[in-house]
Design an enzyme around this catalytic site. Structure first.
Site, PDB file in Angstrom:
ATOM      1  N   CYS A  33      36.364  40.623  48.415  1.00 30.52           N
ATOM      2  CA  CYS A  33      36.396  41.944  47.792  1.00 30.52           C
ATOM      3  C   CYS A  33      35.018  42.450  47.357  1.00 30.52           C
ATOM      4  CB  CYS A  33      37.326  41.933  46.577  1.00 30.52           C
ATOM      5  SG  CYS A  33      39.044  41.588  46.994  1.00 30.52           S
ATOM      6  N   HIS A  90      42.197  50.003  47.026  1.00 28.30           N
ATOM      7  CA  HIS A  90      41.127  49.007  47.169  1.00 28.30           C
ATOM      8  C   HIS A  90      40.977  48.626  48.640  1.00 28.30           C
ATOM      9  CE1 HIS A  90      38.706  45.507  46.733  1.00 28.30           C
ATOM     10  NE2 HIS A  90      39.613  44.653  46.310  1.00 28.30           N
ATOM     11  N   CYS A 139      35.592  41.240  41.013  1.00 29.18           N
ATOM     12  CA  CYS A 139      36.036  39.855  41.176  1.00 29.18           C
ATOM     13  C   CYS A 139      36.182  39.579  42.662  1.00 29.18           C
ATOM     14  CB  CYS A 139      37.346  39.622  40.438  1.00 29.18           C
ATOM     15  SG  CYS A 139      38.733  40.644  40.994  1.00 29.18           S
TER      16      CYS A 139
END
Length: 418
Positions: free
Chosen positions: A92, A373, A403
């Site tokens: 991510c 996302h 994160c």
């Protein structure tokens, strides 16, 4: 040390990441990234032949997103053949890492002009499509380090921190409200570029995922997303059979202080949305920018990564942010605006608590809970969002942090040009 200047940043709208239902699901991910590159070049009027590299974050590098999507996107954009491309995967944090690498290249003096960004078409290349699972199927690694799905990790954080379902839902409802306000006031308009089909027709010109009017009451109606998985045998997550061991029991064996049970409080409504999207950021040296009359919008001050325990996985935005701040002799309170990726509501809530942040400075235009996302692109998206909002509010410094799977975090600190 030479400075790395952000000249401009653009992003596509975020489309629902559902096959044949999201507006961007008909767009090949190379074309999604290529259109973003073309918009960036058109806005900055930069000579594409001068771009020394295009660094693109992408998590699921298989199928349509395989084969070095960065280079193929450069070619699809019609840029000169001399422009190279490299694709990276820091889960991510990939988009943020792409910007970080671009800044490093410029600040080292080895590069003058770099494009960084990311892309993820989650409708066409779903998560885990690469078949690697949680640990690449490495039995030897598994004997030393056990990883679990991120949703279980997020629920573990909430359990340890004492975050209730209502607290998470309140945060999620506020994310939706802030995003709705930002859309209504046109706060995303400067960075947002439309995506077209092959005939030139616009298929999406706005973010598709937000749900205006979301309330705590409506969120409370959603079922916990990971309770069933937590109660499943560990074989459900690809681990060898252990008599009577469920995923939750595995987690509690590592974190007994979370007992007597893991609180499964994350839902589809208080976790990040699955979407398609792309983003691109133009990073230049001071020398190149001045010689080519490029007006900078911000400079990269510091970047850092940090690791954390792999099972809980999602706690490293705090140490990554602290490491970046230490490089500048700054404290968390010195940062005007924060973007803490809303992978799950517990992540920004924990980061706010750990760093004693003012919630009114964090994700002021909502976050991934409302907007979605697109894994490999999000970090680059957040940097563009920070630049836009620092300008709108006439503020100076911003920090973006995410994160990352496997127990990592990344942080980038930028400063707006006044």
């Amino acid at each position: 040390m030479p400075e790395a200047w952000i000249i401009d940043a653009v992003r596509s709208p975020r489309g629902r990441g559902r096959k044949d239902k999201g507006a961007l699901s008909g767009i090949h991910p190379q074309e999604l990234m290529a259109q973003t590159l073309r918009h960036l070049a058109a806005r900055t009027k930069v000579d594409c032949a001068d771009v020394e590299d295009v660094v693109v974050g992408c998590v699921s590098q298989t199928g349509e997103q395989g084969g070095n999507i960065a280079r193929n996107s450069v070619l699809a954009a019609g840029w000169p053949e001399g422009v190279t491309g490299v694709t990276l995967n820091r889960f991510c944090g990939s988009g943020a890492q792409a910007v970080s690498f671009a800044a490093m290249g410029v600040m080292s003096g080895q590069q003058e002009l770099v494009v960084a960004g990311g892309v993820e078409s989650m409708s066409r290349v779903p998560m885990m499509s690469d078949g690697a699972g949680l640990d690449g199927g490495n039995a030897a690694l598994r004997e030393r380090v056990v990883q679990v799905p991120q949703g279980i990790s997020a629920d573990l954080i909430a359990t340890l921190e004492g975050f209730s379902r209502e607290e998470l839902d309140r945060y999620a409802a506020e994310s939706q409200a802030r995003a709705a306000r930002a859309v209504a006031e046109g706060r995303f308009d400067r960075s947002l570029v439309p995506i077209t089909d092959r005939s030139g027709e616009v298929v999406l010109g706005r973010d598709e995922h937000p749900r205006p009017g979301t309330t705590v009451a409506s969120l409370a109606e959603l079922d916990p997303a990971f309770a069933r998985l937590g109660a499943s045998p560990v074989t459900a997550i690809g681990l060898p059979e252990a008599a009577g061991t469920t995923v939750d029991q595995l987690v509690l064996a590592r974190y007994p202080q979370a007992g007597p049970a893991v609180s499964h409080v994350h839902t589809a409504g208080n976790a990040s949305g699955i979407v398609d999207g792309a983003a691109a950021v133009l990073v230049a040296s001071e020398h190149y920018a001045r010689d080519h009359q490029l007006v900078p919008r911000a400079r990269v001050l510091a970047t850092a990564t940090a690791g954390s325990e792999p099972m809980i996985m999602l706690t490293a935005p705090t140490p990554a942010s602290e490491r970046a701040l230490r490089k500048l002799g700054m404290a968390a309170g010195d940062i005007d605006l924060w973007e803490v990726n809303e992978a799950f509501a517990a992540v920004p809530l924990q980061t706010i608590r750990n760093l004693r942040l003012d919630p009114e400075r964090v994700n002021v235009n909502g976050g991934a809970i409302a907007l979605g996302h697109p894994l490999g692109a999000t970090g680059a998206v957040l940097i563009g969002t920070l630049v836009d909002e620092l300008e709108r509010r006439d503020l100076s410094t911003g920090l973006a942090t995410l994160c990352i799977g496997g127990g990592m975090g990344i942080a980038i600190i930028i400063e707006r040009f006044a």
